[in-house]
Design a protein around this motif. Structure first.
Motif, short mmCIF file in Angstrom:
data_model
loop_
_atom_site.label_atom_id
_atom_site.label_comp_id
_atom_site.label_asym_id
_atom_site.label_seq_id
_atom_site.Cartn_x
_atom_site.Cartn_y
_atom_site.Cartn_z
N GLU A 420 0.71 -1.10 0.08
CA GLU A 420 -0.01 -0.15 0.02
C GLU A 420 1.02 1.29 -0.05
OE1 GLU A 420 0.91 -0.45 4.41
OE2 GLU A 420 0.48 -1.95 2.51
N CYS A 421 1.95 1.23 0.54
CA CYS A 421 3.08 2.17 0.59
C CYS A 421 3.72 2.66 -0.64
CB CYS A 421 3.98 2.14 1.56
SG CYS A 421 3.34 1.83 3.38
N CYS A 422 3.67 1.55 -1.83
CA CYS A 422 4.01 1.94 -2.88
C CYS A 422 2.88 2.27 -3.97
CB CYS A 422 4.52 0.45 -3.65
SG CYS A 422 5.37 0.56 -5.23
N LEU A 423 1.79 1.75 -3.73
CA LEU A 423 0.69 2.14 -4.64
C LEU A 423 0.17 3.61 -4.44
CD1 LEU A 423 -1.53 -1.03 -4.38
CD2 LEU A 423 -0.15 -0.41 -6.16
N ILE A 424 0.40 3.95 -3.18
CA ILE A 424 0.20 5.47 -2.90
C ILE A 424 0.96 6.39 -3.81
CG2 ILE A 424 1.60 5.87 -0.82
CD1 ILE A 424 -0.65 7.72 0.15
N HIS A 425 2.18 5.80 -3.96
CA HIS A 425 3.26 6.69 -4.79
C HIS A 425 2.74 6.54 -6.21
CE1 HIS A 425 5.75 6.60 -1.28
NE2 HIS A 425 6.12 7.61 -1.53
N ALA A 426 2.37 5.51 -6.55
CA ALA A 426 1.91 5.26 -8.11
C ALA A 426 0.96 6.20 -8.34
CB ALA A 426 1.48 3.91 -8.03
N ASP A 427 -0.22 6.29 -7.42
CA ASP A 427 -1.44 7.19 -7.58
C ASP A 427 -0.89 8.63 -7.49
OD1 ASP A 427 -3.01 5.06 -7.86
OD2 ASP A 427 -3.55 5.11 -5.70
N LEU A 428 0.00 9.02 -6.91
CA LEU A 428 0.65 10.32 -6.72
C LEU A 428 1.36 10.64 -8.14
CD1 LEU A 428 1.36 12.78 -4.93
CD2 LEU A 428 3.53 11.67 -4.24
N ILE A 429 2.05 9.62 -8.56
CA ILE A 429 2.49 9.97 -10.14
C ILE A 429 1.71 10.19 -11.03
CG2 ILE A 429 4.01 9.05 -11.98
CD1 ILE A 429 5.56 7.59 -9.37
N GLU A 430 0.36 9.53 -10.98
CA GLU A 430 -0.56 9.48 -11.85
C GLU A 430 -1.45 10.73 -11.82
OE1 GLU A 430 -2.90 8.11 -15.29
OE2 GLU A 430 -1.20 7.37 -14.15
N ALA A 431 -1.66 11.37 -10.53
CA ALA A 431 -2.16 12.76 -10.29
C ALA A 431 -1.12 13.92 -10.62
CB ALA A 431 -2.57 12.74 -8.75
N THR A 432 0.01 13.68 -10.81
CA THR A 432 0.81 14.78 -10.87
C THR A 432 1.64 14.81 -12.14
OG1 THR A 432 2.66 13.60 -9.65
CG2 THR A 432 1.20 15.14 -8.60
N ARG A 433 1.04 14.20 -13.24
CA ARG A 433 1.87 13.91 -14.54
C ARG A 433 1.92 15.52 -14.88
NH1 ARG A 433 3.48 9.18 -16.13
NH2 ARG A 433 2.36 7.27 -15.21
N ASN A 434 3.28 16.04 -15.15
CA ASN A 434 3.30 17.42 -15.54
C ASN A 434 4.74 17.69 -16.05
OD1 ASN A 434 4.57 18.30 -12.94
ND2 ASN A 434 2.68 17.57 -12.11
N GLU A 435 4.97 19.09 -15.83
CA GLU A 435 6.24 19.30 -16.72
C GLU A 435 7.19 20.05 -15.54
OE1 GLU A 435 5.63 22.09 -19.57
OE2 GLU A 435 4.78 20.57 -21.04
N LYS A 495 0.68 -7.51 -19.29
CA LYS A 495 1.36 -8.39 -20.30
C LYS A 495 1.04 -8.35 -21.45
CE LYS A 495 2.19 -12.30 -16.67
NZ LYS A 495 1.65 -13.71 -16.64
N ASP A 496 -0.13 -8.05 -22.02
CA ASP A 496 -0.46 -7.95 -23.29
C ASP A 496 -0.35 -6.51 -24.08
OD1 ASP A 496 -2.41 -6.66 -22.07
OD2 ASP A 496 -4.13 -7.99 -22.83
N GLY A 497 0.19 -5.78 -23.16
CA GLY A 497 0.53 -4.56 -23.54
C GLY A 497 -0.57 -3.55 -23.80
N ALA A 498 -1.86 -4.13 -23.23
CA ALA A 498 -3.11 -3.17 -23.57
C ALA A 498 -3.23 -2.27 -22.33
CB ALA A 498 -4.23 -4.22 -23.52
N GLY A 499 -2.41 -1.06 -22.42
CA GLY A 499 -2.67 0.12 -21.70
C GLY A 499 -1.86 -0.08 -20.52
N ALA A 500 -1.73 1.09 -19.86
CA ALA A 500 -0.95 1.10 -18.70
C ALA A 500 -1.74 0.80 -17.40
CB ALA A 500 -0.80 2.85 -18.32
N ASP A 501 -0.56 0.16 -16.50
CA ASP A 501 -1.11 -0.84 -15.50
C ASP A 501 -0.65 0.29 -14.19
OD1 ASP A 501 -1.86 -2.44 -13.42
OD2 ASP A 501 -0.49 -4.01 -13.92
N VAL A 502 -1.55 1.05 -13.73
CA VAL A 502 -1.23 2.12 -12.54
C VAL A 502 -0.57 1.12 -11.40
CG1 VAL A 502 -1.97 3.82 -11.06
CG2 VAL A 502 -2.68 3.92 -13.54
#
Length: 533
Positions: A420-435, A495-502
């Motif tokens: 859960e401590c890794c997934l919260i960072h994954a969601d943080l990255i997803e929410a802050t994709r910026n420059e 595995k099949d490359g069908a989209g990103a797996d957050v």
């Protein structure tokens, strides 16, 4: 010994002994010690020659053969002992040489090339400010609002009445009581733990909410269905629920917090906690810039602990758990950051027993009356007075749903686990994709800040870090020998490359289930074998 040696060297040979009578063995004092009469050297046959002449020739011949056999055996023994001594000397010489070179390298590295012992100047400035005064809030010169969160299991109350509790109180002093909120959530630890938490509450002078639950209800935690048809709770789902409990005060708060600091049940230095908050990845103005910044936790003076929650900048799992911790997989950027001695090692996720978050993404925004003043925060507001319409928030140019701040979660897949401590960072990255962070994620591990799961380990870390650069080559060799990092098909997508797996890079192949009624001596969770395909 000196006299006998001089006598040997000055002894003049008589005419009855020719140069052919002088043997090297006779001049070798060490060999003499091993082949003296005490080792049963046979007497010279010349002494018994008159007697031998009286015996029958057959017996004389047998006796002569015996004497020759004994002498041959003595020569072989001398040769064997000499080779053994020589081999022993050579082995000892090699061992002493290796040990000597190792000691020289350790001493040279510890003195001239220590790892993570000389932080940037602004670290020393903060430390000097802390040590030169007793004022409340002396570490928090900008009066930032800090929310400290800790979900603990404290059987017997030893944690809050021990070093951990004292360090938390000291940290509150450094940050300033008026700037700090302390939230502790504890459950299923027993009545003694409850009493100690109540005593601890009396010592806390800042705003706080310390909650003890006799037993956490499992009714609202999602369950999964196993192949046998039974419904069970995943261990990570339980841990996510517990961690979210400690964030409950944020939902009703009218304070716009700047930072959220999570604390595990680790031994830490309060000044280091302040350094993590205010010194990590400082810009030219001395302001810390990050979405998340993690300490590094140790289970012993050499071994890094939290490998389950840590992933490098490309999503690879860890190498063997000692310095420099990361492998050279992919571009090896996280590893190189460590070798370069950076205080902001770029990663995709980390925890390390203590982690600071920019509160923007974990707290719903506050209305204009309590608008945030921290950089990178701009509340747009709402179109209606009742707030029925969804309010938007722009962070570095990206809009996101402000009524759904990031929280801890678990994976729903049956045979895949992710911290859960890794997934919260994954969601943080997803929410802050910026420059704003073009070359990284805004998530950093800070190896200057180290915590431990014991006072003895924390004490030793000040020494072991001085020569840990010597581990670099062995670390890389072992990684390649054992095949680290482990393969992960979900690191960059499905595995099949069908989209990103957050959060796919957080996963490992495992199934960990909660034991709802553990027996005495059992853990409250179990690891269930995955069936072979």
């Amino acid at each position: 010994m000196a006299n006998s040696q001089n006598e040997f060297e000055l002894d003049e040979r008589g005419s009855s002994r020719s140069s052919e009578d002088f043997y090297v063995d006779d001049a070798d004092f060490e060999t003499q010690g091993l082949t003296s009469n005490s080792y049963s050297n046979p007497p010279s046959p010349a002494l018994f020659q008159p007697l031998l002449n009286l015996l029958p020739p057959r017996i004389t011949k047998l006796f002569s053969r015996y004497i020759s056999w004994v002498r041959g055996r003595r020569r072989r023994r001398r040769s064997f002992l000499g080779c053994s001594i020589l081999r022993g000397r050579r082995t000892g010489l090699v061992f002493n040489s290796v040990a000597g070179i190792t000691l020289i390298l350790v001493a040279f590295t510890a003195v001239f090339q220590p790892s993570y012992t000389n932080p940037p100047a602004h670290y020393e400035n903060l430390r000097r400010r802390v040590m030169s005064s007793d004022d409340y809030g002396r570490a928090n010169s900008d009066n930032q609002k800090i929310f400290i969160a800790a979900s603990i299991y404290d059987k017997g109350g030893r944690l809050v009445k021990g070093a951990w509790g004292r360090n938390v109180l000291e940290l509150l002093n450094l940050l300033g009581n008026r700037n700090t909120f302390l939230s502790i959530y504890e459950n299923d630890s027993g009545q003694e733990a409850r009493k100690e938490l109540e005593k601890f509450q009396e010592e806390v002078q800042c705003n706080s909410q310390l909650v003890y639950e006799e037993h956490l209800s499992l009714e609202d935690i999602p369950k999964i269905t196993l192949p046998d048809g039974s419904d069970r709770i995943k261990r990570i789902a339980y841990l996510a629920e517990v961690r979210n409990k400690v964030l409950k005060p944020l939902e009703d708060s009218d304070v716009a917090y700047d930072k959220i600091l999570f604390l595990n049940d680790v031994i830490f230095n309060p000044v280091d906690a302040a350094q993590l908050l205010f010194s990590t990845n400082a810009n030219e103005h001395g302001k810390a810039i990050y979405h998340a910044a993690c300490a590094v936790d140790f289970i012993n003076p050499f071994k890094f602990y939290d490998t389950f929650a840590t992933r490098d900048l490309e999503g690879f799992s860890m190498g063997v758990p000692f310095y420099p911790w990361f492998s050279d997989a992919g571009k090896g950027l996280s590893r190189q950051d460590v070798l370069d001695g950076k205080d902001a090692v770029r990663v995709k996720s980390c925890w390390g027993g203590m982690v600071a978050f920019d509160a923007t993404f974990l707290q719903a925004p506050i209305l204009e009356s309590a608008a945030r003043t921290v950089e990178q925060r701009n509340i747009l507001g709402s179109d209606d007075d009742e707030g029925d319409k969804e309010m938007e928030k722009s962070v570095d140019g990206k809009k996101w749903d402000s009524y759904h701040p990031i929280r801890f979660r678990a994976r729903s897949s049956l045979h895949r686990e992710a911290s859960e401590c890794c997934l919260i960072h994954a969601d943080l990255i997803e929410a802050t994709r910026n420059e704003t962070f073009q070359e990284d994620t805004g998530i950093y591990q800070n190896p200057y800040i180290r915590v431990a799961y014991g006072s003895w380990t924390l004490w030793w870390l000040r020494f072991t870090r001085r020569f840990e650069r010597l581990y670099t080559i062995p670390h890389n060799i072992i990684n390649h020998q054992v095949g680290l990092p482990w393969p992960n098909d979900h690191r960059q997508g499905t595995k099949d490359g069908a989209g990103a797996d957050v959060g796919g890079y957080c996963e490992i192949e495992a199934l960990q289930l909660l034991r709802e009624n553990p027996r005495k001596g059992e853990k409250n969770w179990e690891s269930v074998p995955i069936p072979s395909e």
